[in-house]
Design a protein around this motif. Structure first.
Motif, PDB file in Angstrom:
ATOM      1  N   ARG A 135       0.932  -1.416   0.021  1.00  0.00           N
ATOM      2  CA  ARG A 135      -0.206   0.226   0.043  1.00  0.00           C
ATOM      3  C   ARG A 135       0.978   1.709   0.106  1.00  0.00           C
ATOM      4  O   ARG A 135       0.453   2.425   0.231  1.00  0.00           O
ATOM      5  CB  ARG A 135      -1.044  -0.218   0.958  1.00  0.00           C
ATOM      6  CG  ARG A 135      -1.818  -1.694   1.437  1.00  0.00           C
ATOM      7  CD  ARG A 135      -2.859  -1.209   2.620  1.00  0.00           C
ATOM      8  NE  ARG A 135      -3.702  -1.665   2.431  1.00  0.00           N
ATOM      9  CZ  ARG A 135      -4.713  -2.789   3.294  1.00  0.00           C
ATOM     10  NH1 ARG A 135      -4.421  -1.722   4.936  1.00  0.00           N
ATOM     11  NH2 ARG A 135      -5.658  -2.996   3.768  1.00  0.00           N
ATOM     12  N   ARG A 137       2.790   4.103  -0.827  1.00  0.00           N
ATOM     13  CA  ARG A 137       2.814   5.062  -1.591  1.00  0.00           C
ATOM     14  C   ARG A 137       2.895   6.029  -2.398  1.00  0.00           C
ATOM     15  O   ARG A 137       3.915   7.060  -1.434  1.00  0.00           O
ATOM     16  CB  ARG A 137       0.959   5.682  -2.442  1.00  0.00           C
ATOM     17  CG  ARG A 137       0.316   6.541  -3.757  1.00  0.00           C
ATOM     18  CD  ARG A 137      -0.745   6.433  -3.282  1.00  0.00           C
ATOM     19  NE  ARG A 137      -1.582   5.152  -3.459  1.00  0.00           N
ATOM     20  CZ  ARG A 137      -2.243   4.838  -4.721  1.00  0.00           C
ATOM     21  NH1 ARG A 137      -1.581   5.074  -6.599  1.00  0.00           N
ATOM     22  NH2 ARG A 137      -2.294   3.598  -4.562  1.00  0.00           N
ATOM     23  N   GLY A 149       4.146   5.493   4.056  1.00  0.00           N
ATOM     24  CA  GLY A 149       3.767   4.265   3.674  1.00  0.00           C
ATOM     25  C   GLY A 149       4.745   3.747   4.800  1.00  0.00           C
ATOM     26  O   GLY A 149       5.210   4.214   5.874  1.00  0.00           O
ATOM     27  N   ARG A 168       3.163   1.921  -5.147  1.00  0.00           N
ATOM     28  CA  ARG A 168       2.105   2.257  -5.779  1.00  0.00           C
ATOM     29  C   ARG A 168       2.590   3.616  -6.495  1.00  0.00           C
ATOM     30  O   ARG A 168       2.038   4.749  -6.318  1.00  0.00           O
ATOM     31  CB  ARG A 168       0.890   2.034  -5.287  1.00  0.00           C
ATOM     32  CG  ARG A 168       0.842   0.240  -4.560  1.00  0.00           C
ATOM     33  CD  ARG A 168      -1.010   0.104  -4.671  1.00  0.00           C
ATOM     34  NE  ARG A 168      -0.719  -1.635  -4.130  1.00  0.00           N
ATOM     35  CZ  ARG A 168      -1.207  -1.787  -5.473  1.00  0.00           C
ATOM     36  NH1 ARG A 168      -0.618  -1.693  -6.514  1.00  0.00           N
ATOM     37  NH2 ARG A 168      -1.544  -3.705  -4.885  1.00  0.00           N
ATOM     38  N   PRO A 173      -5.563   0.169  -6.140  1.00  0.00           N
ATOM     39  CA  PRO A 173      -5.292  -0.205  -4.576  1.00  0.00           C
ATOM     40  C   PRO A 173      -4.568  -0.960  -4.530  1.00  0.00           C
ATOM     41  O   PRO A 173      -4.159  -0.807  -3.420  1.00  0.00           O
ATOM     42  CB  PRO A 173      -6.668   0.224  -3.984  1.00  0.00           C
ATOM     43  CG  PRO A 173      -7.559  -0.698  -5.657  1.00  0.00           C
ATOM     44  CD  PRO A 173      -6.915  -0.041  -6.997  1.00  0.00           C
ATOM     45  N   ALA A 174      -4.543  -2.671  -5.623  1.00  0.00           N
ATOM     46  CA  ALA A 174      -3.746  -3.973  -5.532  1.00  0.00           C
ATOM     47  C   ALA A 174      -3.562  -4.012  -6.758  1.00  0.00           C
ATOM     48  O   ALA A 174      -4.713  -4.049  -7.304  1.00  0.00           O
ATOM     49  CB  ALA A 174      -4.601  -4.441  -4.075  1.00  0.00           C
TER      50      ALA A 174
END
Length: 382
Positions: A135, A137, A149, A168, A173-174
């Motif tokens: 997650r 970012r 993060g 990311r 989101p994943a």
């Protein structure tokens, strides 16, 4: 082995005997002292440059020689092997494969000289074996990137010059899409580390890392934007091959300790190694270590040939780590109280070995990966 390989291993053994005699290994383990001070001498010996092509400043050797060195390091002191693998399996392999010309020009000489190393900052509280679940970012910000993060269980982060950090950058989101790799200097403001207590591998400290508004320049991007996940997957065979060779050497050390004890320890009027139960256990240990070493050498041959080896790398990692786990456990049983003593080398191998079956890819997840390559459907990774 070739005469050149024999000469290289002789220099490695001399180096290890001088810098890491048994008493020093025990001292470092008890005091939790990492082996970062060994890096410059490893670099001076040319160990990090072994498998780097001559046009890139290396020695133009092969991975088979690297695997022999890793086996020797693991047999003598896993702490030396772990930091060697940090440079070779993570840093050099990733930067050679995906770094820009400027990144390669700056980093490769430092890594080969043992003047710096990289740590892979992949794991997050909710993302480990499922690496695509990260997650953390990174967003574009004033000519560069701003990263927020958290990473956790990042080995050797405090001593590293840079983190190889996936984050990311896409809207997803994943999942594997939209992840990019960054080279983040560990001295960057906004990056905070907390050392994590653990039961073993005392000379390979692990850290929880918070990233709050960590700003890096545009050229911190490693490889193509949005292709960080396939970039990581493309060099995994180097890190898995490194671990397999290293823990095979550690398993050899455990076997030798157990064998020496079985030949010296007497009960009921004879050395315990003459009892069939002990002798057969030692034979099984010998076979497991030899099988692991054969798999490591087969994988090294495939790497040197440039052949696809994702399955073989996973197999080698599973076989070697489970060999060390089982051989160290059997060694503890053979040594009994002598192995359970705090000053015992066997107990260090035993407690350290428990990490490797789930570190750098849990063996259950790797078995799922192999199953898919065999055309089987599993309920594991997507």
């Amino acid at each position: 082995m070739t005469p050149e390989q024999t000469q290289i291993l002789a220099s490695v053994e001399t180096f290890l005997a001088r810098r890491l005699p048994p008493a020093e290994i025990r001292r470092r383990d008890a005091a939790h002292v990492p082996p970062y001070d060994l890096l410059p001498e490893m670099g001076a010996l040319g160990l990090f440059a072994l498998a780097v092509p001559v046009p890139e400043g290396g020695l133009g050797g092969d991975w088979a020689t690297v695997a022999l060195v890793q086996d020797a390091l693991g047999r003598h002191a896993y702490m030396a092997a772990s930091i060697f693998n940090r440079v070779v399996g993570f840093g050099l392999a990733t930067i050679r494969a995906h770094g820009s010309a400027a990144q390669r020009a700056e980093l490769l000489p430092l890594l080969m000289a043992g003047e710096a190393f990289c740590a892979l900052a992949l794991t997050e509280p909710q993302a480990g074996s499922d690496a695509a679940a990260i997650r953390t970012r990174a967003v574009r910000h004033e000519g560069g990137w701003r990263i927020n993060g958290r990473k956790t269980w990042i080995s050797d982060a405090e001593g590293a010059r840079w983190l190889i950090l996936p984050a990311r950058t896409g809207p997803e989101p994943a999942g594997a899409r939209g992840i990019s790799l960054f080279l983040v200097p560990t001295a960057t403001p906004g990056l905070a580390m907390t050392r994590l207590p653990k039961v073993g591998n005392n000379c390979m400290p692990s850290f929880d890392i918070g990233l709050q508004d960590v700003d890096v320049p545009e050229d911190a991007l490693l490889g193509e934007e949005g292709r960080g996940f396939p970039h990581m997957m493309s060099t995994l065979h180097f890190s898995r091959a490194s671990m397999a060779a290293t823990v095979t050497g550690a398993a050899e050390a455990a076997l030798r300790i157990a064998l020496a004890h079985a030949q010296e320890r007497e009960q009921f009027g004879q050395p315990i190694g003459r009892f069939q139960a002990i002798a057969h256990r030692l034979v099984d240990m010998r076979m497991r270590v030899d099988q692991s070493r054969l798999m490591v050498r087969h994988l090294a041959q495939l790497i040197d040939q440039g052949a696809p080896c994702r399955r073989e790398a996973a197999q080698a990692k599973i076989i070697a780590t489970e060999t060390l786990r089982d051989v160290a456990d059997a060694g503890m049983q053979i040594l009994a109280s002598a192995g359970y003593a705090a000053e015992s080398d066997m107990q260090r191998l035993w407690r350290d070995s428990r990490l490797y079956t789930f570190g750098e890819g849990a063996n259950e997840v790797l078995r799922d990966s192999i199953a898919r390559e065999m055309g089987l459907t599993t309920r594991g990774m997507a």
